[in-house]
Design a protein around this motif. Structure first.
Motif, mmCIF file in Angstrom:
data_model
loop_
_atom_site.group_PDB
_atom_site.id
_atom_site.type_symbol
_atom_site.label_atom_id
_atom_site.label_comp_id
_atom_site.label_asym_id
_atom_site.label_seq_id
_atom_site.Cartn_x
_atom_site.Cartn_y
_atom_site.Cartn_z
ATOM 1 N N VAL A 174 3.721 5.677 -5.868
ATOM 2 C CA VAL A 174 3.315 5.578 -7.173
ATOM 3 C C VAL A 174 2.283 6.698 -7.332
ATOM 4 O O VAL A 174 2.628 7.710 -8.531
ATOM 5 C CB VAL A 174 2.672 4.295 -7.837
ATOM 6 C CG1 VAL A 174 2.258 4.368 -9.054
ATOM 7 C CG2 VAL A 174 3.674 3.215 -7.658
ATOM 8 N N VAL A 224 -4.398 -1.338 -5.040
ATOM 9 C CA VAL A 224 -4.909 -2.099 -3.548
ATOM 10 C C VAL A 224 -6.407 -2.387 -3.796
ATOM 11 O O VAL A 224 -7.251 -1.362 -4.072
ATOM 12 C CB VAL A 224 -4.496 -1.102 -2.563
ATOM 13 C CG1 VAL A 224 -5.033 -1.696 -1.267
ATOM 14 C CG2 VAL A 224 -2.958 -0.763 -2.498
ATOM 15 N N VAL A 225 -6.733 -3.503 -3.242
ATOM 16 C CA VAL A 225 -8.107 -3.783 -3.187
ATOM 17 C C VAL A 225 -8.537 -4.576 -1.982
ATOM 18 O O VAL A 225 -7.728 -5.108 -1.339
ATOM 19 C CB VAL A 225 -8.443 -5.011 -4.394
ATOM 20 C CG1 VAL A 225 -9.940 -4.936 -4.424
ATOM 21 C CG2 VAL A 225 -8.155 -4.150 -5.818
ATOM 22 N N ILE A 226 -9.527 -4.290 -1.346
ATOM 23 C CA ILE A 226 -10.013 -4.918 -0.019
ATOM 24 C C ILE A 226 -11.074 -5.729 -0.227
ATOM 25 O O ILE A 226 -12.024 -5.632 -1.227
ATOM 26 C CB ILE A 226 -10.364 -4.101 1.018
ATOM 27 C CG1 ILE A 226 -11.687 -3.012 0.708
ATOM 28 C CG2 ILE A 226 -9.145 -2.878 1.334
ATOM 29 C CD1 ILE A 226 -12.680 -3.538 1.449
ATOM 30 N N ASP A 227 -11.216 -7.074 0.572
ATOM 31 C CA ASP A 227 -12.324 -7.934 0.465
ATOM 32 C C ASP A 227 -12.995 -7.552 2.096
ATOM 33 O O ASP A 227 -12.286 -6.787 2.591
ATOM 34 C CB ASP A 227 -11.757 -9.174 0.537
ATOM 35 C CG ASP A 227 -12.817 -10.291 0.177
ATOM 36 O OD1 ASP A 227 -13.831 -10.038 0.314
ATOM 37 O OD2 ASP A 227 -12.323 -11.364 -0.008
ATOM 38 N N ALA A 263 0.881 -1.204 -0.078
ATOM 39 C CA ALA A 263 0.007 0.030 -0.215
ATOM 40 C C ALA A 263 0.828 1.297 0.018
ATOM 41 O O ALA A 263 0.530 2.329 -0.772
ATOM 42 C CB ALA A 263 -0.860 0.046 1.355
ATOM 43 N N THR A 291 -7.078 -7.501 2.705
ATOM 44 C CA THR A 291 -6.475 -6.555 1.803
ATOM 45 C C THR A 291 -5.393 -7.064 0.880
ATOM 46 O O THR A 291 -4.525 -7.821 1.450
ATOM 47 C CB THR A 291 -5.751 -5.376 2.419
ATOM 48 O OG1 THR A 291 -6.583 -4.865 3.656
ATOM 49 C CG2 THR A 291 -5.471 -3.865 1.594
ATOM 50 N N GLN A 296 -3.868 -2.208 -16.104
ATOM 51 C CA GLN A 296 -2.922 -0.988 -16.107
ATOM 52 C C GLN A 296 -2.117 -1.338 -17.143
ATOM 53 O O GLN A 296 -1.603 -0.219 -17.899
ATOM 54 C CB GLN A 296 -2.796 -0.432 -15.076
ATOM 55 C CG GLN A 296 -3.535 0.408 -14.275
ATOM 56 C CD GLN A 296 -3.338 0.497 -12.700
ATOM 57 O OE1 GLN A 296 -1.894 0.764 -12.530
ATOM 58 N NE2 GLN A 296 -4.156 0.603 -11.612
ATOM 59 N N ARG A 300 -6.783 -5.654 -11.806
ATOM 60 C CA ARG A 300 -6.579 -4.134 -12.110
ATOM 61 C C ARG A 300 -5.021 -3.720 -12.300
ATOM 62 O O ARG A 300 -4.795 -2.803 -13.296
ATOM 63 C CB ARG A 300 -6.776 -3.391 -10.744
ATOM 64 C CG ARG A 300 -8.474 -3.559 -10.609
ATOM 65 C CD ARG A 300 -8.978 -2.844 -9.344
ATOM 66 N NE ARG A 300 -9.984 -3.247 -8.977
ATOM 67 C CZ ARG A 300 -10.627 -3.098 -7.833
ATOM 68 N NH1 ARG A 300 -10.367 -2.106 -7.012
ATOM 69 N NH2 ARG A 300 -11.992 -3.618 -7.501
ATOM 70 N N ARG A 342 1.975 1.903 -3.348
ATOM 71 C CA ARG A 342 0.970 2.417 -4.035
ATOM 72 C C ARG A 342 0.711 3.866 -3.952
ATOM 73 O O ARG A 342 0.556 4.630 -4.788
ATOM 74 C CB ARG A 342 -0.276 1.890 -3.573
ATOM 75 C CG ARG A 342 -1.726 2.425 -4.291
ATOM 76 C CD ARG A 342 -1.972 1.887 -5.580
ATOM 77 N NE ARG A 342 -3.291 2.268 -6.073
ATOM 78 C CZ ARG A 342 -3.509 3.029 -6.912
ATOM 79 N NH1 ARG A 342 -2.297 3.208 -8.018
ATOM 80 N NH2 ARG A 342 -4.696 3.648 -7.515
ATOM 81 N N SER A 365 -0.409 -0.663 -10.779
ATOM 82 C CA SER A 365 -0.542 -0.691 -9.093
ATOM 83 C C SER A 365 -1.905 -0.682 -8.734
ATOM 84 O O SER A 365 -2.743 -0.013 -9.247
ATOM 85 C CB SER A 365 0.133 0.775 -8.890
ATOM 86 O OG SER A 365 -0.037 1.135 -7.684
#
Lengths: 386, 386
Positions: free
Chosen positions: B94, B240-243, B88, B376, B269, B265, B91, B238
């Protein structure tokens, strides 16, 4: 770089929320901001929080708080910079939208403090200072402020009661803010007879730690829907700057270098001077911090910031209103959420939604949150667009 | 949006650093990355850290770690997403460079764990799960992994020993990494006779928590100096994804939705498919996590990921090498620093600096760190430019 705007705001009252969990407080602010922004769906959420790891035994808030509010599957994580966490989270949100990666982001500030007793909270807050060299010796946050205030009194010899003006302004404004913890004006007599916390910091020189959650919905100016319910507020300057963590490492502890630099960088981006703003949501975790921040921003000479308060320049109808919705002193100090509360309150001012505290013709605001004794400073310039 | 490249990398060995403080570990990695990047001065530092608030009583790391390393006055703060904190933070770096706000940024992952005893560490790590509903009942991180592994065995009936292949790959590669905690290959017999941690997770199904610090120096491709000492590596994807935070909230706990989405994702990109990468630094905090991550990335069908390990596809000379410098199992698991170690190791591979573990003709890498049981997920695609 794309222009970033605030399209929605949400907050819950600051106070002692013994009946609300961290996740519920957060959800209320998040959903309020989404609704206020016309229902735009965020693709990301950046969370300003300071004490959840210590006081709530909970990290990984990104997953917890987005899922709980029905936003599973977006990008989310926590941004921590002690009392500047909310400001730093706003900075992360601005970068994410400005870069083009994210079209719509929530920035949440949330803090749950009052379930714990005071000594636990003080120990936790001291983690914002250098643990090995400061906190370990028993130096608390209030103790740090007291050292600075003592030094200021020694260096510049202002009238002791001048510090009280910051509390008077905060409480006068907090009285009209339905989301403030303390909604009552205080008198000079009350200030003069207040109990001592850490000499010379008295009870009214310090904002009460309190629970709170606030959120802003960011989007890009060029892709924002045309039919949004409220005027857009542009984030025209954004910065986070750090100083030494420990007070003893600074050549001049009264200079607040990070506070100074953060205002300079945010103003430079916005193409303005600090004096060009219509209001300044300053960090008054302690009255001495508010005073030193005014001086650091170049709004007063070193040793003379208190005169602005005494002369009435900082009141709602003054030259440069501060703490317009009560600040940390009267709205309350929800630590890692402060920077986002400041953003919400500044947007209320810029939209003309500040009620009896409305700053006349407010079009541009400076907000600044501090982590530790201005070890970290986050500053943003917000401007009404239409 | 500007192209972001990695110009410098730095790391200290992962291990039990009882003689090094958090700030010293950080400084070594930071200064190594700056030196490796030809001495470029960063304007910002984003810190991936998970446990400092709990185990070191220290927050506000931005001020502490930048000042201690002589970088006072830059922008800095902590990014927290449990075990995905490092990813993260990358991220955030970036986004900051892509937006144009920042031309050169350090991303630091740092974690100090082993000063504390195991039970304290386990309790702290459990803060990555839902405290009120999971950790509070005594469910540890290893316990969560055990539930998932048990479920996998029940649903798909793979050979029990197949899980051991992940540990064998990690240890075979860790043996050649001077920065790895464990530098010794293990045998199938050792795996089969390993002590149980949380049935069916045995000692070799779990990476040891360890101290570590790693850093990467980011800059913009178009403004990077032409005379940098190493080939540039572009960050071409790049995310970040959450569940859901809690396992019990997921329709299919074996699906690892955030891990899936984060790869989709990042690859989208970068304009590639997950199978187009030359190596995959997967999160093997537990062997079952590595397995489920391969399946979530679409590299194997559900229930069949273990076959890739058994068939030798995941070894250094296989079709898709993973854990090329030892992963969490053998390099060690410095939790919030893992995502940055992965970036450093992937850059070593892409530059051709991976020694005996060099993946032949490696030009593109996928790295992924997980916080909680993939609550995450942070994923990045790194590509060699020249």
């Amino acid at each position: 770089m794309r222009d970033v705007v605030i399209a929605g705001i949400g907050q819950i009252p600051v106070g002692e929320h013994w009946d609300l969990s961290l996740r519920t407080m957060a959800a209320r602010a998040m959903l309020a901001a989404i609704k206020d922004g016309g229902g735009m769906k965020p693709q990301a959420m950046y969370i300003g929080n300071f004490l959840s790891p210590v006081l709530s035994h909970q990290e990984n808030l990104g997953a917890l708080l987005t899922d709980n509010a029905g936003l599973t599957g977006i990008e989310a994580f926590t941004v921590e910079a002690a009392g500047a966490s909310g400001g730093a989270a706003l900075r992360v949100g601005v970068n994410a939208v400005a870069s083009g990666f994210i079209d719509c982001a929530l920035v949440l500030g949330v803090e749950k403090i009052t379930d714990m007793v005071g000594s636990e909270v003080e120990a936790a807050v001291a983690q914002s200072s250098d643990y090995d060299y400061e906190a370990m010796t028993g130096l608390s946050s209030a103790g740090q402020a007291a050292l600075l205030m003592q030094r200021y009194l020694y260096e510049y010899n202002p009238p002791r009661e001048a510090f009280g003006e910051f509390a008077l302004i905060a409480h006068a404004n907090g009285a009209n803010n339905p989301n403030a913890f303390f909604r009552k004006a205080i008198s000079r007599e009350a200030y003069a007879s207040a109990g001592m916390v850490s000499d010379p910091v008295n009870m009214f020189d310090m904002g009460p730690y309190a629970d709170g959650a606030a959120a802003v919905l960011l989007t890009a100016r060029d892709t924002a829907p045309k039919d949004l319910p409220h005027p857009l507020v542009r984030v025209s300057g954004s910065s986070v700057v750090i100083d030494t963590l420990a007070l003893h490492d600074r050549p001049n502890p009264l200079a607040f270098d990070a506070a100074c630099q953060s205002v300079e960088r945010a103003c430079s981006q916005a193409g303005i001077m600090p004096g060009d703003v219509d209001l300044f949501e300053v960090c008054d975790a302690f009255s001495i911090y508010a005073l030193l921040s005014l001086e650091a921003a170049g709004l007063a000479r070193h040793g003379e910031g208190w005169k602005m308060a005494v002369n009435g320049e900082l009141s709602i109808n003054g030259k440069l209103p501060i703490l317009t919705m009560g600040g940390c002193k009267a709205r309350g100090n929800p630590l890692g959420a402060v920077g986002v509360y400041q953003a919400v309150e500044a947007v209320q001012q810029l939209r003309g939604q500040a009620g009896r505290n409305q700053v006349k013709d407010a079009r541009r605001a400076l907000i600044q949150s501090l982590g530790g004794p201005a070890s970290t400073a986050a500053a943003h310039i917000l401007e009404r667009l239409d």
